[in-house]
Design an enzyme around this catalytic site. Structure first.
Site, short mmCIF file in Angstrom:
data_model
loop_
_atom_site.label_atom_id
_atom_site.label_comp_id
_atom_site.label_asym_id
_atom_site.label_seq_id
_atom_site.Cartn_x
_atom_site.Cartn_y
_atom_site.Cartn_z
N HIS A 1 0.84 -1.20 0.00
CA HIS A 1 0.00 0.00 0.00
C HIS A 1 0.88 1.26 0.00
O HIS A 1 0.67 2.18 -0.80
CB HIS A 1 -0.91 -0.01 1.23
CG HIS A 1 -1.69 1.26 1.45
ND1 HIS A 1 -3.01 1.40 1.09
CD2 HIS A 1 -1.33 2.45 1.98
CE1 HIS A 1 -3.43 2.62 1.39
NE2 HIS A 1 -2.41 3.27 1.95
N GLU A 2 1.85 1.28 0.91
CA GLU A 2 2.67 2.48 1.06
C GLU A 2 3.61 2.68 -0.13
O GLU A 2 3.82 3.81 -0.58
CB GLU A 2 3.46 2.42 2.37
CG GLU A 2 2.60 2.36 3.62
CD GLU A 2 1.72 3.58 3.83
OE1 GLU A 2 1.92 4.60 3.15
OE2 GLU A 2 0.81 3.51 4.68
N CYS B 1 -7.70 5.06 -2.70
CA CYS B 1 -8.77 4.67 -3.62
C CYS B 1 -10.14 4.94 -2.99
O CYS B 1 -10.38 4.60 -1.84
CB CYS B 1 -8.64 3.19 -3.97
SG CYS B 1 -9.89 2.63 -5.14
N CYS C 1 -10.40 -1.98 -2.21
CA CYS C 1 -9.08 -1.97 -2.84
C CYS C 1 -8.00 -1.84 -1.78
O CYS C 1 -8.21 -1.25 -0.71
CB CYS C 1 -9.02 -0.78 -3.80
SG CYS C 1 -7.43 -0.51 -4.64
N CYS D 1 -6.96 1.10 -9.94
CA CYS D 1 -5.61 1.19 -9.37
C CYS D 1 -4.66 0.20 -10.05
O CYS D 1 -3.46 0.48 -10.19
CB CYS D 1 -5.65 0.96 -7.87
SG CYS D 1 -6.49 2.29 -6.97
#
Length: 360
Positions: free
Chosen positions: A254-255, A265, A270, A292
């Site tokens: 994620h990061e 998002c 997501c 994404c």
């Protein structure tokens, strides 16, 4: 519980755009890839669903943000994209990730392999782990939880100086809790998109962090000197379970996604959804929604089938035959530990469904 549901046309525009050049770009994608991504705006899709908001403390209600569609991502002048000279993701471990050397080494190898599959086509490299003292960062004892914390901003400065020439980004990972400034309680992670650096902590993902039995508390009688890093020599690390590994993989990808320019998002359930607390982070799926996914594919240039196969291979490879966790006490030898992937089973089944659509 509230459901955030967009119209089919809104989702279609967010994915494909109305810009003729971007529409043409989309139409040039492999037919299977378009078939999968088109699931974004099909109401009966069993692969991609709407975002659910469970409380007012959830990210999407407490942090109002403008949504980012594909066209906005593509046109962002500040977005960083890997180049032929800078196609490596570096991972810098700060402190130990496990309570023995071998657990720590295996854990970081599992994270490296997961990142290589998730950001398929890029190289992931491990830097030699460093102790907290090497970073020169400030640290403190949290007033509420009584656990040790290190200053995230100081770690980012340390990582920026260590960033290799071929790096697209460098990310630090640690089992020590983070704080961004004195007035904040904690932060899961922090990143500088312009510098391509990030630091993320997995400390709060252990099963016992918020329990009364948490062993990482510093005794009130213990005096902590602001220059004495020896307090980290035997700091507490949680048992490496399958759930902890899954949470760590989620946070890391994620990061790093943010470093690629993907904002939070707001279209579908997501990985790139924001999260304010552990319960919300656990509800967030491991997968990217089609919008994404198209953003990341645009940045990296991978084939989606090959990427999904690499993720399945990571789940299957060196996996434990029976449910379990890494042992609390392991002999310091060269025996590979079984990768605890039980928590990834549901996602593997989801990927196989996606591959069926892609290869139909």
């Amino acid at each position: 519980m509230q459901t955030v549901r967009h119209s089919e046309q809104t989702l279609k525009t967010a994915l494909i755009s109305k810009n003729p050049a971007l529409v043409s770009q989309y139409e040039k994608l492999d037919a299977g890839e378009r078939r999968l991504m088109n699931q974004a705006f099909q109401p009966d899709s069993d692969l991609f669903g709407p975002i659910t908001v469970h409380s007012r403390s959830d990210w999407i209600t407490s942090h109002p943000e403008d949504p980012q569609d594909f066209e906005q991502f593509f046109s962002d002048p500040y977005r960083k994209t890997p180049s032929p000279e800078k196609r490596s993701i570096y991972i810098q471990c700060i402190g130990s990730l496990g309570n023995t050397r071998i657990i720590s080494e295996e854990y970081i190898k599992w994270l490296k392999g997961y990142c290589e599959a998730f950001f398929y086509g890029l190289t992931v490299k491990l830097l030699e782990p460093v102790p907290v003292s090497a970073t020169g960062c400030s640290f403190r004892v949290n007033d509420n939880t009584r656990n040790l914390q290190i200053h995230a901003g100081h770690i980012l400065k340390f990582l920026k100086k260590k960033k290799p020439g071929d790096a697209f980004c460098i990310v630090g990972i640690t089992m020590i809790d983070l704080y961004p400034r004195d007035s904040w309680n904690f932060v899961f992670g922090q990143a500088s998109l312009t510098d391509g650096v990030g630091i993320f902590s997995f400390a709060r993902y252990g099963s016992d962090f918020y329990s009364s039995r948490y062993e990482g508390r510093v005794k009130k009688s213990q005096k902590i000197s602001p220059s004495d890093y020896s307090v980290f020599d035997n700091y507490y690390t949680p048992e490496v379970t399958s759930v902890l590994l899954l949470r760590s993989c989620k946070t890391l990808t994620h990061e790093i996604g943010h470093i690629f320019g993907l904002r939070h998002c707001q279209w579908l359930a997501c990985l790139m959804q924001g999260s304010n607390h552990l319960e919300e982070a656990d509800r967030r799926p491991l997968n990217l929604c089609p919008i994404c996914l198209r953003k990341l594919q645009c940045a990296v240039g991978f084939n989606i089938v090959e990427r999904y196969k690499a993720l399945v291979l990571w789940i299957d490879g060196e996996s434990a035959d029976t449910p379990g966790v890494t042992p609390k006490h392991s002999r310091e030898n060269n025996v590979n530990l079984p990768k605890p992937v039980e928590a990834f089973k549901e996602w593997k089944e989801w990927i196989i469904k996606c591959l069926a659509v892609l290869q139909k």
